[in-house]
Motif scaffolding. Structure first.
Motif, PDB file in Angstrom:
ATOM      1  N   GLU A 156      -0.670  -3.921   4.671  1.00  0.00           N
ATOM      2  CA  GLU A 156      -1.241  -5.055   5.404  1.00  0.00           C
ATOM      3  C   GLU A 156      -1.898  -4.613   6.709  1.00  0.00           C
ATOM      4  OE1 GLU A 156       3.301  -5.037   5.973  1.00  0.00           O
ATOM      5  OE2 GLU A 156       1.855  -4.752   4.342  1.00  0.00           O
ATOM      6  N   THR A 157      -1.331  -3.590   7.363  1.00  0.00           N
ATOM      7  CA  THR A 157      -1.933  -3.098   8.603  1.00  0.00           C
ATOM      8  C   THR A 157      -3.236  -2.370   8.308  1.00  0.00           C
ATOM      9  OG1 THR A 157       0.260  -2.835   9.573  1.00  0.00           O
ATOM     10  CG2 THR A 157      -1.555  -1.714  10.678  1.00  0.00           C
TER      11      THR A 157
ATOM     12  N   LYS B 290      -5.977  -4.821   7.743  1.00  0.00           N
ATOM     13  CA  LYS B 290      -6.509  -5.397   8.987  1.00  0.00           C
ATOM     14  C   LYS B 290      -7.452  -4.422   9.677  1.00  0.00           C
ATOM     15  CE  LYS B 290      -2.541  -8.406   9.916  1.00  0.00           C
ATOM     16  NZ  LYS B 290      -1.369  -8.660  10.805  1.00  0.00           N
TER      17      LYS B 290
ATOM     18  N   LYS C 277       3.978   2.452   2.043  1.00  0.00           N
ATOM     19  CA  LYS C 277       5.033   1.454   1.826  1.00  0.00           C
ATOM     20  C   LYS C 277       6.225   2.171   1.224  1.00  0.00           C
ATOM     21  CE  LYS C 277       4.749  -1.451  -1.662  1.00  0.00           C
ATOM     22  NZ  LYS C 277       4.320  -2.574  -2.527  1.00  0.00           N
TER      23      LYS C 277
END
Length: 286
Positions: free
Chosen positions: A41-42, A45, A137
């Motif tokens: 998710e980072t 972004k 992850k």
């Protein structure tokens, strides 16, 4: 995208490479290219940022701007041995029935163009160009079908190895693999969407301009998803961990006669789409 870390050793800042080859600073968005910054998710972004609004860093990467290892705060540096069929053949070893796992100590990690120091009492310091996989992850008992979702990106690694320490002296391979400077990593952490077919990447290594390794990830025995799943059976994988996936033929140990590194030589190596490294070899300290 091509993420990177730039600046003096131990003081690296996070950045990325724009389409024009400029380094852009990411310090306002993440503290380092490490830990939670590597989460999917980072990275998503960061990929959505307008790159032209990021501060441009002075200097040209790998020329007058030093790059550090492309990932920071690595907890585990996991390596896979004899994972290329043609490399196993040149060493006279059988293809292993399961992946061979060993470790490089994280203190071995240096930037892609930092000097490589031959260790004291070394007589057989060798080279190995390898595809590195950086975990984004974490997880344990990862399913092979889901393994790629755990990958932050890919990079070039030179798995520098002292063969006498590794093979001819008592104990495991580890003490011939983890000497200081034995893990040049980078220049870029390249996200999977930009790498493309990581199962068919050309890879090469030269010493003083002589091409010794000229292979492809296509001859890898155990592929990346399987290796991630396999390693996660024996340890939890965490963001920033590196899996170095083995080397094609052409190492010094496989030459006839065998050839090993000497002080003053220069190694150049690279993998298709992942960039190049250049290291000056320093003589052993007496």
């Amino acid at each position: 995208m091509k993420f990177l870390r730039y600046g003096p050793a131990g003081q690296e800042k996070p950045g990325l490479l724009d389409q024009d080859g400029n380094v852009r600073d990411l310090s306002a968005h993440i503290p380092d290219l490490a830990g939670s910054a590597l989460a999917p998710e980072t990275l998503a972004k960061l990929a959505a940022l307008d790159v032209t609004t990021l501060p441009k860093v002075d200097g040209v990467a790998q020329k007058d701007l030093r790059l550090g290892p492309c990932v920071g705060a690595t907890g585990k540096f996991i390596c896979i041995g004899l994972n290329y069929a043609d490399h196993a053949a040149e060493t006279g070893a059988a293809i292993p029935s399961e992946p061979v796992i060993f470790n490089k100590w994280t203190s071995a990690i240096v930037g892609p163009d930092d000097d490589v120091q031959i260790p004291r009492d070394s007589v057989k310091t060798d080279w190995e160009v390898e595809l590195g996989v950086v975990i984004g992850k974490g997880g344990s008992y990862i399913d092979e079908a889901d393994a790629l979702s755990h990958v932050a990106g890919f990079c070039v690694i030179n798995d520098v190895s002292e063969r006498e320490f590794q093979i001819e002296r008592e104990g495991t391979w580890d003490k011939g693999k983890g000497c200081d400077t034995f893990g040049p990593t980078g220049p870029w952490l390249v996200t999977p969407d930009e790498v493309g077919d990581f199962d068919n990447l050309a890879m090469w290594l030269e010493v003083d301009g002589k091409r010794y390794q000229n292979g492809s990830t296509a001859t890898m025995v155990y592929k990346v998803p399987f290796l991630i799943a396999y390693c996660s059976r024996f340890m939890s994988l965490q963001p920033g961990d590196i899996i170095s996936t083995g080397t094609p033929p052409g190492v010094g140990m496989g030459q006839t006669p065998q050839v090993y590194l000497k002080g003053g030589e220069v190694m150049r190596l690279g993998i298709e789409g992942l960039g190049e490294q250049t290291q000056r070899v320093l003589e052993a300290v007496k």
